[in-house]
Write a protein that holds these residues in place. Structure first.
Motif, PDB file in Angstrom:
ATOM      1  N   TYR A  81       0.811  -1.223   0.000  1.00 51.48           N
ATOM      2  CA  TYR A  81       0.000   0.000   0.000  1.00 51.48           C
ATOM      3  C   TYR A  81       0.844   1.272   0.000  1.00 51.48           C
ATOM      4  CZ  TYR A  81      -3.294   3.580   1.526  1.00 51.48           C
ATOM      5  OH  TYR A  81      -4.037   4.727   1.613  1.00 51.48           O
ATOM      6  N   TYR A  82       1.749   1.405   0.973  1.00 59.19           N
ATOM      7  CA  TYR A  82       2.447   2.679   1.131  1.00 59.19           C
ATOM      8  C   TYR A  82       3.500   2.920   0.059  1.00 59.19           C
ATOM      9  CZ  TYR A  82      -0.044   3.772   5.341  1.00 59.19           C
ATOM     10  OH  TYR A  82      -1.051   4.096   6.215  1.00 59.19           O
ATOM     11  N   LEU A  83       3.988   1.896  -0.604  1.00 59.03           N
ATOM     12  CA  LEU A  83       4.863   2.121  -1.755  1.00 59.03           C
ATOM     13  C   LEU A  83       4.102   2.740  -2.920  1.00 59.03           C
ATOM     14  CD1 LEU A  83       7.260  -0.984  -1.863  1.00 59.03           C
ATOM     15  CD2 LEU A  83       7.744   1.359  -1.116  1.00 59.03           C
ATOM     16  N   ALA A 119       4.651  10.495 -15.664  1.00 56.43           N
ATOM     17  CA  ALA A 119       4.468   9.682 -16.865  1.00 56.43           C
ATOM     18  C   ALA A 119       4.507   8.190 -16.577  1.00 56.43           C
ATOM     19  CB  ALA A 119       5.519  10.041 -17.911  1.00 56.43           C
ATOM     20  N   PHE A 120       5.352   7.759 -15.629  1.00 57.87           N
ATOM     21  CA  PHE A 120       5.557   6.323 -15.451  1.00 57.87           C
ATOM     22  C   PHE A 120       5.447   5.842 -13.998  1.00 57.87           C
ATOM     23  CE2 PHE A 120       7.952   7.590 -19.258  1.00 57.87           C
ATOM     24  CZ  PHE A 120       7.381   6.734 -20.201  1.00 57.87           C
ATOM     25  N   VAL A 121       5.980   6.596 -13.047  1.00 58.91           N
ATOM     26  CA  VAL A 121       6.036   6.112 -11.662  1.00 58.91           C
ATOM     27  C   VAL A 121       4.681   6.228 -10.972  1.00 58.91           C
ATOM     28  CG1 VAL A 121       7.139   6.405  -9.410  1.00 58.91           C
ATOM     29  CG2 VAL A 121       8.477   6.693 -11.515  1.00 58.91           C
ATOM     30  N   ILE A 122       4.049   7.389 -11.061  1.00 54.85           N
ATOM     31  CA  ILE A 122       2.795   7.625 -10.347  1.00 54.85           C
ATOM     32  C   ILE A 122       1.673   6.707 -10.841  1.00 54.85           C
ATOM     33  CG2 ILE A 122       1.116   9.360  -9.651  1.00 54.85           C
ATOM     34  CD1 ILE A 122       3.970   9.728  -8.569  1.00 54.85           C
ATOM     35  N   PRO A 123       1.506   6.469 -12.167  1.00 56.65           N
ATOM     36  CA  PRO A 123       0.475   5.507 -12.583  1.00 56.65           C
ATOM     37  C   PRO A 123       0.678   4.119 -11.990  1.00 56.65           C
ATOM     38  CG  PRO A 123       1.161   6.834 -14.451  1.00 56.65           C
ATOM     39  CD  PRO A 123       2.104   7.162 -13.333  1.00 56.65           C
ATOM     40  N   THR A 124       1.924   3.642 -11.954  1.00 56.43           N
ATOM     41  CA  THR A 124       2.202   2.339 -11.347  1.00 56.43           C
ATOM     42  C   THR A 124       1.866   2.350  -9.864  1.00 56.43           C
ATOM     43  OG1 THR A 124       3.986   1.993 -12.939  1.00 56.43           O
ATOM     44  CG2 THR A 124       3.974   0.582 -10.986  1.00 56.43           C
ATOM     45  N   ALA A 125       2.202   3.447  -9.194  1.00 61.86           N
ATOM     46  CA  ALA A 125       1.879   3.571  -7.772  1.00 61.86           C
ATOM     47  C   ALA A 125       0.372   3.598  -7.550  1.00 61.86           C
ATOM     48  CB  ALA A 125       2.520   4.836  -7.208  1.00 61.86           C
ATOM     49  N   ASN A 126      -0.372   4.256  -8.440  1.00 64.13           N
ATOM     50  CA  ASN A 126      -1.829   4.313  -8.301  1.00 64.13           C
ATOM     51  C   ASN A 126      -2.464   2.941  -8.481  1.00 64.13           C
ATOM     52  OD1 ASN A 126      -2.163   7.044  -7.722  1.00 64.13           O
ATOM     53  ND2 ASN A 126      -2.101   7.617  -9.878  1.00 64.13           N
ATOM     54  N   VAL A 127      -1.905   2.123  -9.368  1.00 65.12           N
ATOM     55  CA  VAL A 127      -2.416   0.757  -9.537  1.00 65.12           C
ATOM     56  C   VAL A 127      -2.277  -0.021  -8.232  1.00 65.12           C
ATOM     57  CG1 VAL A 127      -2.050  -1.443 -10.714  1.00 65.12           C
ATOM     58  CG2 VAL A 127      -1.986   0.691 -12.019  1.00 65.12           C
ATOM     59  N   LYS A 128      -1.101   0.091  -7.613  1.00 68.60           N
ATOM     60  CA  LYS A 128      -0.844  -0.611  -6.349  1.00 68.60           C
ATOM     61  C   LYS A 128      -1.761  -0.093  -5.241  1.00 68.60           C
ATOM     62  CE  LYS A 128       3.459  -1.440  -5.339  1.00 68.60           C
ATOM     63  NZ  LYS A 128       3.515  -2.921  -5.247  1.00 68.60           N
ATOM     64  N   ALA A 148      -5.591  -0.935  -5.911  1.00 65.88           N
ATOM     65  CA  ALA A 148      -5.840  -2.370  -5.763  1.00 65.88           C
ATOM     66  C   ALA A 148      -5.930  -2.759  -4.288  1.00 65.88           C
ATOM     67  CB  ALA A 148      -4.748  -3.173  -6.462  1.00 65.88           C
ATOM     68  N   PHE A 149      -5.050  -2.183  -3.480  1.00 65.88           N
ATOM     69  CA  PHE A 149      -5.080  -2.469  -2.039  1.00 65.88           C
ATOM     70  C   PHE A 149      -6.355  -1.913  -1.405  1.00 65.88           C
ATOM     71  CE2 PHE A 149      -4.217  -1.631   2.395  1.00 65.88           C
ATOM     72  CZ  PHE A 149      -3.510  -2.743   2.813  1.00 65.88           C
ATOM     73  N   GLU A 150      -6.722  -0.683  -1.780  1.00 64.50           N
ATOM     74  CA  GLU A 150      -7.916  -0.064  -1.209  1.00 64.50           C
ATOM     75  C   GLU A 150      -9.177  -0.835  -1.571  1.00 64.50           C
ATOM     76  OE1 GLU A 150      -6.480   4.625  -1.004  1.00 64.50           O
ATOM     77  OE2 GLU A 150      -7.566   3.875  -2.762  1.00 64.50           O
ATOM     78  N   GLU A 151      -9.257  -1.311  -2.818  1.00 62.98           N
ATOM     79  CA  GLU A 151     -10.436  -2.072  -3.235  1.00 62.98           C
ATOM     80  C   GLU A 151     -10.546  -3.393  -2.494  1.00 62.98           C
ATOM     81  OE1 GLU A 151      -9.901  -2.421  -7.394  1.00 62.98           O
ATOM     82  OE2 GLU A 151     -10.041  -0.261  -7.747  1.00 62.98           O
ATOM     83  N   LYS A 152      -9.415  -4.003  -2.178  1.00 58.01           N
ATOM     84  CA  LYS A 152      -9.425  -5.328  -1.554  1.00 58.01           C
ATOM     85  C   LYS A 152      -9.590  -5.283  -0.045  1.00 58.01           C
ATOM     86  CE  LYS A 152      -6.842  -9.683  -1.489  1.00 58.01           C
ATOM     87  NZ  LYS A 152      -5.633 -10.388  -1.988  1.00 58.01           N
ATOM     88  N   TYR A 153      -8.988  -4.287   0.619  1.00 61.38           N
ATOM     89  CA  TYR A 153      -8.951  -4.301   2.074  1.00 61.38           C
ATOM     90  C   TYR A 153      -9.661  -3.124   2.743  1.00 61.38           C
ATOM     91  CZ  TYR A 153      -5.279  -7.768   1.336  1.00 61.38           C
ATOM     92  OH  TYR A 153      -4.571  -8.874   0.941  1.00 61.38           O
ATOM     93  N   ILE A 154      -9.795  -1.986   2.051  1.00 57.25           N
ATOM     94  CA  ILE A 154     -10.329  -0.791   2.700  1.00 57.25           C
ATOM     95  C   ILE A 154     -11.740  -0.473   2.243  1.00 57.25           C
ATOM     96  CG2 ILE A 154      -9.980   1.696   3.027  1.00 57.25           C
ATOM     97  CD1 ILE A 154      -6.992   1.192   2.792  1.00 57.25           C
TER      98      ILE A 154
END
Length: 364
Positions: free
Chosen positions: A53-55, A120-129, A132-138
């Motif tokens: 999540y926090y990454l 362009a590249f880092v933040i979209p990958t971070a948003n996926v992570k 996904a965590f928020e949908e599953k656990y929060i």
């Protein structure tokens, strides 16, 4: 770059990264306090929570206020230099005001390029992570779930200028639905029709798998019919095009976002302004970093009575106005008729004139 330039640049970057680090720690502590119950219910260890999540959360929250912290960092260390009469000494040595701004330009360009790559590249990958965590656990019990709708529904969409398709009872979680139809029109005549009992996305083949497919081709009064128990359909549309996830723009890197916008334009989809504003903002926000760097430098280089407090106050006001202007322009574009490129660049245009005004007023 002289020794004095490196001195200013070092202060610039160390102050900025210290501000970001301090804000990140505060943001994580506040977020942990709000989500402690969810983490305990999920039964995850601290390491799992951090990696899953926090990454993703930390890059997201840092990028959100990146320009504001650049402005605050520049104002803070420059005001300290002005208070110790270092700016006066630099100018008294024969260094021109424009030459003194060189390390600010270098630092601003470096941070702008860093943010541009991250958006362009880092933040979209971070948003996926993160999502996904928020949908599953929060957000398990939330009434809103962007990728899964428990009620059955039908989707109708345009594949290209002449081809239309529809899926009944499509489930975005399993990527399965049916019946499915696709037809192609030339002029005012139907020239092709394809129907299938069901359609499912084959993850391995990256294609759609149809069952009990009936294909009809028309040429004048002639009709050709072909029946197949199963067949693979080339991916002219993908599951992402059917998910209707309003946060999809935040999860796509820049090349994927550009292709996604082209696909949606070809299909005549609604809500393109939101996607286009996001595309233009990924370039406009890094440029804003450079503009705010210059504003911070020219504001704080003046020595004033009372120290850096007044400078920091001006910085907070300027940063708040920039963020408000950015939000309002986005709303006017997504909910109104403001062109997306203007919505993304309007705050930069206005603050460019603000920077020019402060520059002319700065003591040189």
């Amino acid at each position: 770059m002289k020794k004095l330039d490196w001195y200013i640049l070092k202060k610039f970057l160390t102050t900025f990264f210290f501000c970001i680090l301090l804000f990140t720690v505060i943001a994580v502590v506040v977020d942990v306090s709000e989500k402690t119950d969810d983490f305990v219910k999920a039964g995850l260890s601290a390491t799992q929570v951090f990696t899953k999540y926090y990454l993703g959360f930390i890059p997201f929250i840092d990028a959100l206020l990146f320009p504001l912290f650049v402005l605050i960092a520049v104002i803070f260390f420059t005001s300290k230099m002005a208070g110790r009469s270092e700016i006066i000494a630099i100018l008294a040595s024969g260094t021109t005001y424009n030459r003194m701004l060189l390390p600010y330009w270098v630092g601003g360009i470096f941070l702008s390029l860093l943010l541009m790559f991250a958006l362009a590249f880092v933040i979209p990958t971070a948003n996926v992570k993160k999502t996904a965590f928020e949908e599953k656990y929060i957000n398990v019990n939330s009434t809103y779930n962007p990728l899964v709708e428990k009620r059955q529904r039908s989707i109708y969409f345009r594949i290209d200028s002449f081809t239309y398709a529809g899926i009944r009872n499509y489930d975005t979680a399993s990527k399965y639905g049916g019946p499915f139809f696709m037809h192609r029109i030339k002029g005012n005549e139907l020239i092709y029709n394809l129907r299938a009992q069901s359609i499912k996305w084959d993850t391995a083949a990256k294609k759609w798998k149809l069952t009990t497919a009936i294909e009809r081709s028309f040429s004048g009064m002639n009709e050709t019919v072909k029946t197949e128990a199963s067949r693979m359909l080339n991916p002219s549309f993908k599951p992402l095009d059917l998910s209707r996830d309003e946060y999809a723009k935040d999860k796509l890197n820049s090349p994927q976002l550009r292709q996604y916008i082209k696909d949606q334009e070809m299909r005549g989809s609604e809500g393109l302004n939101t996607l286009q504003v996001e595309e233009y903002r990924r370039l406009a926000t890094p440029v804003a970093v450079l503009i705010l760097t210059l504003i911070g430098a020219v504001i704080a280089s003046r020595k004033v009575r009372g120290g850096s407090g007044a400078h920091i106050a001006i910085g907070f006001v300027a940063g708040a106005l920039f963020i408000l202007m950015d939000r309002f322009s986005t709303i006017f574009s997504t909910k109104g008729n403001l062109p997306p490129i203007i919505a993304a660049w309007l705050p930069n245009i206005i603050f460019t004139f603000v920077a020019i005004y402060f520059y002319r007023k700065a003591p040189k």
